[in-house]
Design a protein around this motif. Structure first.
Motif, short mmCIF file in Angstrom:
data_model
loop_
_atom_site.label_atom_id
_atom_site.label_comp_id
_atom_site.label_asym_id
_atom_site.label_seq_id
_atom_site.Cartn_x
_atom_site.Cartn_y
_atom_site.Cartn_z
N UNK A 135 40.75 -8.48 -44.82
CA UNK A 135 40.41 -7.06 -44.84
C UNK A 135 39.51 -6.80 -46.04
N UNK A 136 38.35 -6.20 -45.76
CA UNK A 136 37.39 -5.90 -46.81
C UNK A 136 37.21 -4.40 -46.96
N UNK A 137 36.95 -3.96 -48.19
CA UNK A 137 36.60 -2.57 -48.44
C UNK A 137 35.11 -2.40 -48.18
N UNK A 138 34.75 -1.38 -47.40
CA UNK A 138 33.35 -1.10 -47.08
C UNK A 138 33.09 0.38 -47.31
N UNK A 139 31.99 0.71 -47.96
CA UNK A 139 31.67 2.10 -48.25
C UNK A 139 31.26 2.89 -47.01
N UNK A 140 30.87 2.17 -45.96
CA UNK A 140 30.44 2.83 -44.74
C UNK A 140 30.48 1.88 -43.57
N UNK A 141 29.95 2.30 -42.41
CA UNK A 141 29.91 1.43 -41.23
C UNK A 141 29.17 0.13 -41.54
N UNK A 142 29.72 -0.97 -41.03
CA UNK A 142 29.18 -2.30 -41.36
C UNK A 142 28.18 -2.75 -40.30
N UNK A 143 27.04 -3.21 -40.79
CA UNK A 143 26.00 -3.76 -39.92
C UNK A 143 25.96 -5.28 -40.11
N UNK A 144 25.95 -6.03 -39.01
CA UNK A 144 25.92 -7.49 -39.06
C UNK A 144 24.50 -7.99 -38.86
N UNK A 145 24.02 -8.79 -39.81
CA UNK A 145 22.67 -9.34 -39.73
C UNK A 145 22.77 -10.86 -39.62
N UNK A 146 22.31 -11.40 -38.52
CA UNK A 146 22.33 -12.85 -38.30
C UNK A 146 20.99 -13.45 -38.72
N UNK A 147 21.03 -14.47 -39.56
CA UNK A 147 19.82 -15.14 -40.02
C UNK A 147 19.75 -16.55 -39.42
N UNK A 148 18.56 -16.93 -38.97
CA UNK A 148 18.31 -18.27 -38.43
C UNK A 148 17.13 -18.86 -39.19
N UNK A 149 17.45 -19.55 -40.28
CA UNK A 149 16.42 -20.10 -41.16
C UNK A 149 15.42 -19.02 -41.55
N UNK A 150 16.00 -17.88 -41.96
CA UNK A 150 15.19 -16.72 -42.33
C UNK A 150 15.56 -16.23 -43.72
N UNK A 151 14.78 -15.24 -44.18
CA UNK A 151 15.04 -14.61 -45.48
C UNK A 151 15.30 -13.13 -45.27
N UNK A 152 16.35 -12.63 -45.92
CA UNK A 152 16.68 -11.21 -45.87
C UNK A 152 16.60 -10.66 -47.29
N UNK A 153 15.82 -9.60 -47.46
CA UNK A 153 15.65 -8.96 -48.77
C UNK A 153 16.36 -7.61 -48.73
N UNK A 154 17.28 -7.39 -49.67
CA UNK A 154 18.08 -6.18 -49.69
C UNK A 154 17.90 -5.47 -51.03
N UNK A 155 17.53 -4.21 -50.96
CA UNK A 155 17.42 -3.40 -52.17
C UNK A 155 18.76 -2.73 -52.44
N UNK A 156 19.35 -2.98 -53.58
CA UNK A 156 20.64 -2.39 -53.90
C UNK A 156 21.79 -3.27 -53.46
N UNK A 157 22.99 -2.87 -53.84
CA UNK A 157 24.19 -3.65 -53.55
C UNK A 157 24.82 -3.23 -52.22
N UNK A 158 24.02 -3.30 -51.16
CA UNK A 158 24.50 -2.91 -49.84
C UNK A 158 25.15 -4.07 -49.10
N UNK A 159 24.90 -5.30 -49.54
CA UNK A 159 25.49 -6.47 -48.88
C UNK A 159 26.91 -6.64 -49.39
N UNK A 160 27.90 -6.58 -48.49
CA UNK A 160 29.29 -6.69 -48.93
C UNK A 160 29.85 -8.09 -48.72
N UNK A 161 29.16 -8.93 -47.95
CA UNK A 161 29.64 -10.30 -47.73
C UNK A 161 28.53 -11.14 -47.13
N UNK A 162 28.62 -12.44 -47.37
CA UNK A 162 27.68 -13.40 -46.77
C UNK A 162 28.44 -14.67 -46.43
N UNK A 163 28.01 -15.33 -45.37
CA UNK A 163 28.65 -16.60 -45.01
C UNK A 163 28.21 -17.68 -45.98
#
Length: 224
Positions: A135-163
């Motif tokens: 069980x994780x604490x989340x500030x809002x609705x969680x969006x799942x982003x799947x990466x396939x040998x890709x790069x994800x750039x996030x501004x701010x501390x919006x990422x709550x977990x990564x595999x």
């Protein structure tokens, strides 16, 4: 394994855990109330464990609850997200861990020095792996982003977990320092590789306000 349910009551949310001769682990202070034949244990850490907690900032007092009954965790105006582990490894944002099945191993992940200091995640983050629910604490609705040998750039501390397989670093938004400063996005969090990132960019209070504004607009339109 225990049965975890997220319950919403008048805008607040809490977690209900149903135990059937099972064990769950929670963050210290997470208990709201419990019902049934459930025993709580909070073991005193070893000297090595205590020193490790001082070095990493990790909470070493995570009580376990064993037995049969219902366990309710503290409600919040934010929210929760259930992560289902199937032998996988995840790195959680600071403060995101709340509870897990007793079969889930909870430890720490060390970030690179510069990344930890300037990225907002700290030098150490919580790592979970094994089989079971987290069980994780989340500030809002969680969006799942799947990466396939890709790069994800996030501004701010919006990422709550990564595999686990993903790499994480902090870098300038543009190649030049001046360009990064004038862009308004000086430093960004970068996740790269193949895996999954969980984002919670919109707090629940903003979602609630949007619903209220939409409802008011609809009522006003209907009254005309």
């Amino acid at each position: 394994m225990a049965d975890f349910k997220i319950i919403e009551r008048e805008g607040s949310r809490l977690v209900k855990v149903i135990l059937n001769n099972e064990t769950v682990r929670t963050e210290s202070g997470a208990l709201h109330y419990l019902r049934g034949d459930i025993t709580m244990q909070s073991k005193t850490p070893s000297a090595g464990g205590f020193l490790k907690s001082l070095a990493t900032g990790e909470n070493i007092f995570r009580p376990t609850y064993t037995g049969t009954g219902e366990l309710y965790l503290e409600p919040t105006l934010s929210g929760f997200h259930l992560l289902d582990l199937a032998g996988s490894e995840w790195i959680l944002d600071r403060g995101a861990y709340l509870a897990s099945d007793g079969s889930v191993e909870v430890s720490v992940e060390r970030n690179k020095l510069v990344t930890g200091l300037v990225g907002g995640e700290g030098l150490y983050q919580t790592k979970v792996n094994g089989v079971g629910k987290v069980v994780m604490v989340a500030q809002g609705p969680v969006e799942t982003v799947e990466l396939r040998r890709e790069k994800l750039v996030v501004d701010g501390n919006f990422a709550i977990a990564r595999s686990g397989p993903l790499t994480y670093r902090v870098e300038k938004a543009t190649k030049s320092v001046l360009g990064s400063m004038t862009s308004g996005e000086f430093l960004v969090n970068v996740f790269e590789g193949t895996g999954t990132v969980l984002l919670a960019p919109i707090p629940y209070w903003q979602v609630l306000m949007l619903r209220q504004v939409t409802a008011a607009a609809a009522a006003s339109s209907a009254a005309r």
